[in-house]
Scaffold this motif. Sequence first.
Motif, PDB file in Angstrom:
ATOM      1  N   LEU A 316       0.829  -1.206   0.000  1.00  0.00           N
ATOM      2  CA  LEU A 316       0.000   0.000   0.000  1.00  0.00           C
ATOM      3  C   LEU A 316       0.867   1.261   0.000  1.00  0.00           C
ATOM      4  CD1 LEU A 316      -2.780   1.353   0.181  1.00  0.00           C
ATOM      5  CD2 LEU A 316      -2.653   1.097   2.689  1.00  0.00           C
ATOM      6  N   SER A 317       1.890   1.281   0.837  1.00  0.00           N
ATOM      7  CA  SER A 317       2.788   2.443   0.890  1.00  0.00           C
ATOM      8  C   SER A 317       3.512   2.633  -0.438  1.00  0.00           C
ATOM      9  CB  SER A 317       3.805   2.266   2.018  1.00  0.00           C
ATOM     10  OG  SER A 317       3.167   2.148   3.277  1.00  0.00           O
ATOM     11  N   PHE A 318       3.919   1.543  -1.044  1.00  0.00           N
ATOM     12  CA  PHE A 318       4.614   1.615  -2.333  1.00  0.00           C
ATOM     13  C   PHE A 318       3.706   2.210  -3.412  1.00  0.00           C
ATOM     14  CE2 PHE A 318       5.387  -0.469  -6.452  1.00  0.00           C
ATOM     15  CZ  PHE A 318       6.681  -0.037  -6.709  1.00  0.00           C
ATOM     16  N   LEU A 319       2.446   1.774  -3.460  1.00  0.00           N
ATOM     17  CA  LEU A 319       1.518   2.271  -4.481  1.00  0.00           C
ATOM     18  C   LEU A 319       1.187   3.752  -4.273  1.00  0.00           C
ATOM     19  CD1 LEU A 319      -0.908  -0.788  -4.761  1.00  0.00           C
ATOM     20  CD2 LEU A 319       0.820  -0.058  -6.420  1.00  0.00           C
ATOM     21  N   LYS A 320       1.124   4.172  -3.038  1.00  0.00           N
ATOM     22  CA  LYS A 320       0.834   5.583  -2.763  1.00  0.00           C
ATOM     23  C   LYS A 320       1.955   6.492  -3.252  1.00  0.00           C
ATOM     24  CE  LYS A 320      -2.110   5.031   1.348  1.00  0.00           C
ATOM     25  NZ  LYS A 320      -2.213   5.288   2.817  1.00  0.00           N
ATOM     26  N   LYS A 330       2.080  -2.105 -13.694  1.00  0.00           N
ATOM     27  CA  LYS A 330       0.725  -2.023 -13.132  1.00  0.00           C
ATOM     28  C   LYS A 330       0.045  -3.388 -13.167  1.00  0.00           C
ATOM     29  CE  LYS A 330      -3.698   0.382 -13.652  1.00  0.00           C
ATOM     30  NZ  LYS A 330      -4.467   1.401 -14.413  1.00  0.00           N
ATOM     31  N   ASN A 331       0.219  -4.118 -14.255  1.00  0.00           N
ATOM     32  CA  ASN A 331      -0.391  -5.446 -14.358  1.00  0.00           C
ATOM     33  C   ASN A 331       0.149  -6.391 -13.290  1.00  0.00           C
ATOM     34  OD1 ASN A 331      -1.873  -4.591 -16.570  1.00  0.00           O
ATOM     35  ND2 ASN A 331      -0.389  -5.388 -18.068  1.00  0.00           N
ATOM     36  N   LEU A 332       1.446  -6.310 -13.030  1.00  0.00           N
ATOM     37  CA  LEU A 332       2.038  -7.141 -11.976  1.00  0.00           C
ATOM     38  C   LEU A 332       1.435  -6.800 -10.618  1.00  0.00           C
ATOM     39  CD1 LEU A 332       5.871  -7.366 -12.805  1.00  0.00           C
ATOM     40  CD2 LEU A 332       4.224  -9.239 -12.764  1.00  0.00           C
ATOM     41  N   ASN A 350      -8.215   0.463  -4.985  1.00  0.00           N
ATOM     42  CA  ASN A 350      -8.675   1.811  -5.351  1.00  0.00           C
ATOM     43  C   ASN A 350      -7.550   2.624  -5.996  1.00  0.00           C
ATOM     44  OD1 ASN A 350     -11.259   1.303  -4.378  1.00  0.00           O
ATOM     45  ND2 ASN A 350     -10.744   2.039  -2.306  1.00  0.00           N
ATOM     46  N   ILE A 351      -6.344   2.485  -5.461  1.00  0.00           N
ATOM     47  CA  ILE A 351      -5.207   3.224  -6.038  1.00  0.00           C
ATOM     48  C   ILE A 351      -4.931   2.746  -7.456  1.00  0.00           C
ATOM     49  CG2 ILE A 351      -2.711   3.625  -5.851  1.00  0.00           C
ATOM     50  CD1 ILE A 351      -3.029   3.472  -2.807  1.00  0.00           C
ATOM     51  N   LEU A 352      -4.988   1.447  -7.670  1.00  0.00           N
ATOM     52  CA  LEU A 352      -4.714   0.901  -8.998  1.00  0.00           C
ATOM     53  C   LEU A 352      -5.783   1.331 -10.012  1.00  0.00           C
ATOM     54  CD1 LEU A 352      -3.535  -2.706  -8.038  1.00  0.00           C
ATOM     55  CD2 LEU A 352      -2.137  -0.901  -9.048  1.00  0.00           C
ATOM     56  N   LYS A 353      -7.034   1.452  -9.575  1.00  0.00           N
ATOM     57  CA  LYS A 353      -8.101   1.878 -10.485  1.00  0.00           C
ATOM     58  C   LYS A 353      -7.917   3.320 -10.926  1.00  0.00           C
ATOM     59  CE  LYS A 353     -11.711  -1.223  -8.723  1.00  0.00           C
ATOM     60  NZ  LYS A 353     -13.017  -1.294  -8.006  1.00  0.00           N
ATOM     61  N   ASN A 354      -7.366   4.120 -10.054  1.00  0.00           N
ATOM     62  CA  ASN A 354      -7.212   5.549 -10.351  1.00  0.00           C
ATOM     63  C   ASN A 354      -5.913   5.871 -11.101  1.00  0.00           C
ATOM     64  OD1 ASN A 354      -9.659   6.194  -9.071  1.00  0.00           O
ATOM     65  ND2 ASN A 354      -8.627   6.270  -7.058  1.00  0.00           N
ATOM     66  N   MET A 355      -5.113   4.896 -11.382  1.00  0.00           N
ATOM     67  CA  MET A 355      -3.863   5.143 -12.115  1.00  0.00           C
ATOM     68  C   MET A 355      -4.151   5.394 -13.595  1.00  0.00           C
ATOM     69  SD  MET A 355      -0.937   2.601 -10.621  1.00  0.00           S
ATOM     70  CE  MET A 355      -0.274   2.798  -8.968  1.00  0.00           C
TER      71      MET A 355
END
Length: 355
Positions: A316-320, A330-332, A350-355
């Motif tokens: 989660l911290s990495f994606l933020k 992103k696929n990985l 949610n973070i991945l959807k908003n990328m």
Amino acid sequence: MSNEAYAQQCNVRELMREDANSEVFFQKYTLSEETAARLESIREMLKDDIAQANPLWKVIAGENEEEVYSESETSNNDDESNHNESQMMHDQLVVPSTQFYFTQTERTFVETSDTSAALPQRCDILESACESLERNNGRLDFVQLENLSNEDLIPVVDEMAGKLSLKGIYNLCASMNNMTIEQKIKYLNVLCTHLLLPKIIELEEPSRLLSSAIVECVKNFPDEIQQFIFVPLLNAELKDTMLITTIINSFDLEKKAILLEEFLAYVKELKSWHISILQNFLSVRLDHNMTDKITKLFSGKALYYSKDKTFGKLILSFLKLNTALSQEQKNLMVEVVAVNETLFKRPMENILKNM
């Protein structure tokens, strides 16, 4: 000329040749007084030293032939006897000389052994060093180590690692901080590799004493701590991560980026203690290559750590902090989040959807 006359002439010539080869032929001639005097002088000379060179000359000199050969054999026997006696005397002289040589060689060897025995013994150096380091504010006298050969240095340091307490290790680190340049070149690698590194690996609980010592070491020789401590620790099985975390946090942000590159170069499979370490690198700005390696590490252990809250929090911290992922990256991460079973799954999606 007729055949008969020719035959008579040949017979006459043959008779003359036979007369010339016989003693009768020479009896017809007499020697002059001068020639006889010369022969007499030669006869006198043959009676002396020249006759000793070859016994046959004595025959010419007029001596009896049997006596000459008898004397010759006696002389040969005497010569052989004299030769044997001479050889025995020579051998007797040579033997003491040879004995003297080997005696001197052995004596030199013994003296060398005595000299080497006079040097401080390895165990004495070990005991003295450990005793000094276990005292309050104790320090290691590196002059003691100079008495050790290169072959003995590593075994002594290995034994020190087993004998020293955390207090002794702390005092050793303080001693290392005061080393001369020559001593650093000679001892720093050995002390880090064979003493500090094993102690850090075997720690089962945090040690503030050792952490403070490591901080000082990082300040004094950061490159050596990176090379001889940090990198070897990356693939070790650590029970406590406080010291490696201390090492990372002792470096500035620029140096942390270098440590992260080392981490990604040497770590091929994510261990459980790596998760907490990666948390300390989140402040580093990642380039595309770093991000690619990190996402692959996450993907390789996503299922294994699917229920690990620490792993979920790290993702989660990495994606933020890294929203600009490539499509492949992103696929990985979508696959990683899909198998995650922690309470952090929904925020990650949610973070991945908003990328």
